[in-house]
Write an enzyme that holds these catalytic residues in place. Structure first.
Site, short mmCIF file in Angstrom:
data_model
loop_
_atom_site.label_atom_id
_atom_site.label_comp_id
_atom_site.label_asym_id
_atom_site.label_seq_id
_atom_site.Cartn_x
_atom_site.Cartn_y
_atom_site.Cartn_z
N HIS A 1 0.78 -1.16 -0.09
CA HIS A 1 0.02 0.04 0.00
C HIS A 1 0.68 1.33 0.07
O HIS A 1 2.09 1.22 0.32
CB HIS A 1 -1.04 0.15 1.11
CG HIS A 1 -0.23 0.14 2.56
ND1 HIS A 1 0.12 1.22 3.03
CD2 HIS A 1 -0.07 -0.79 3.47
CE1 HIS A 1 0.60 1.07 4.14
NE2 HIS A 1 0.75 -0.38 4.60
N CYS B 1 3.10 -5.02 6.26
CA CYS B 1 2.92 -4.76 4.78
C CYS B 1 4.10 -4.22 4.33
O CYS B 1 5.10 -3.82 4.89
CB CYS B 1 1.97 -3.66 4.97
SG CYS B 1 0.16 -4.15 5.41
#
Length: 368
Positions: free
Chosen positions: A327, A343
């Site tokens: 992201h 992440c």
């Protein structure tokens, strides 16, 4: 004046009848001749039958088995001679194949032994060739058959299968497909395989055992092609994302050709970005954040955060494993470090660029 004759003259050309006594003699002579011929035939038949009976269990002179003279012997005597002469016989069975030269002890491994009974039976059958007359004539004239029969033997077929399987385990080499090593992207060439043709090998060994051959038996093999070659690799990887945690870099490949390289942030110590090969499972623009129900989330655990300043997931989301994904972030200073909770963070322009290039299902490898 001529007196009439008492003899009656026969017309010219008519044969005179034989006297009765001559005809009787002729019949007796024929009967005697027939009796002599019949007696001779009967006597000869009886003599031939007697000779044949006397040699029924004997092997004809001149017959050899496996090079051993058994002519003139009875079946029992021939069997005894064969056992004695073949007691120490050891067929030489040597298997030769790729990376294999092995001499097999056929007595121990295959329970091989001469089939004496079969050899004696075959010698008797050959000895009785020609029928009773032919056998009697050979006996009377001393004629020899000059027959040399081959060695006959028996062995364990189960042991043979086990031997073939053991040879295959040593010789077989499975084909190896061409491989792509990640994250280095090194390509490893394919390798052809080798596989023993088991049925053909068993047949070759059986022929050698049956004949008592002392020659080498070559192990028949076939080459097996790999399913994937170096030339196939690019088509198998039309798109590939590689995240190298050691260099904080995400690379995008198109048919194994480097297209773009992006700097990233990865999971902090204790929250490492999971290593392995995954696929992009989901994509979203300006996603909401479903906060994991984990201790590190504090009071936000389990909540849903809409797009905005409180949502750390910026611009784009590409999920790949159990809540972990790629992201965008506005914490640009974290790029190039271990800063996330698992992440992969990217600068916002970079994640938008990547998002447009890769569909759901694109493989992603994380390593380093």
């Amino acid at each position: 004046m001529k007196l009439p004759s008492s003899r009656r003259e026969l017309p010219l050309g008519t044969p005179s009848a034989a006297p009765r006594g001559d005809r009787a003699l002729t019949r007796r002579a024929v009967a005697v001749a027939l009796a002599v011929v019949l007696g001779t035939f009967v006597a000869a038949t009886v003599a031939i039958a007697a000779i044949d009976r006397s040699t029924r269990d004997a092997i004809a002179p001149g017959v050899r088995v496996a090079g051993i003279d058994v002519g003139g012997l009875t079946a029992d005597a021939a069997a005894a001679r064969l056992r004695a002469r073949l007691a120490d016989y050891r067929p030489r069975l040597e298997l030769v194949g790729p990376h294999l030269v092995e001499r097999i002890d056929v007595h121990r491994r295959l329970r091989w032994r001469p089939d004496v009974g079969a050899m004696v039976d075959e010698a008797l059958v050959r000895s009785r060739a020609g029928g009773p007359v032919g056998r009697a004539l050979r006996r009377l004239t001393g004629e020899r058959l000059a027959v040399d029969l081959p060695l006959r033997s028996v062995w364990s077929h189960q042991a043979l299968r086990q031997l073939v399987g053991a040879v295959a385990q040593r010789v077989d080499v499975p084909p190896r497909d061409a491989q792509l090593l990640l994250p280095s992207m090194q390509r490893v060439a394919e390798r052809r395989g080798v596989r023993v043709e088991r049925e053909r090998l068993a047949a070759r060994i059986e022929r050698a055992l049956a004949s008592g051959s002392r020659g080498a038996v070559r192990v028949p093999v076939r080459s097996e092609r790999p399913r994937v070659t170096l030339a196939d690799l690019p088509a198998r990887w039309p798109l590939l994302i590689v995240v190298d945690r050691s260099s904080f870099t995400l690379r995008l490949y198109d048919h194994l050709r480097l297209v773009r390289s992006y700097p990233v942030a990865i999971g902090a110590v204790g929250y490492e970005t999971p290593a392995g090969l995954y696929r992009i499972q989901s994509k979203a623009v300006n996603p909401v954040w479903h906060v994991p129900n984990r201790p590190w989330a504090g009071k936000l655990a389990g909540k849903v955060i809409p797009p905005g300043p409180d949502n750390p997931i910026k611009a784009r989301w590409l999920g790949f494993y159990d809540g972990a994904g790629i992201h965008g972030t506005d914490a640009v200073g974290s790029i190039g470090s271990r800063a996330s909770h698992g992440c992969v963070r990217m600068r916002i322009p970079d994640v938008i660029d990547l998002y447009e290039r890769v569909p759901v299902g694109t493989p992603i490898y994380i390593g380093g």
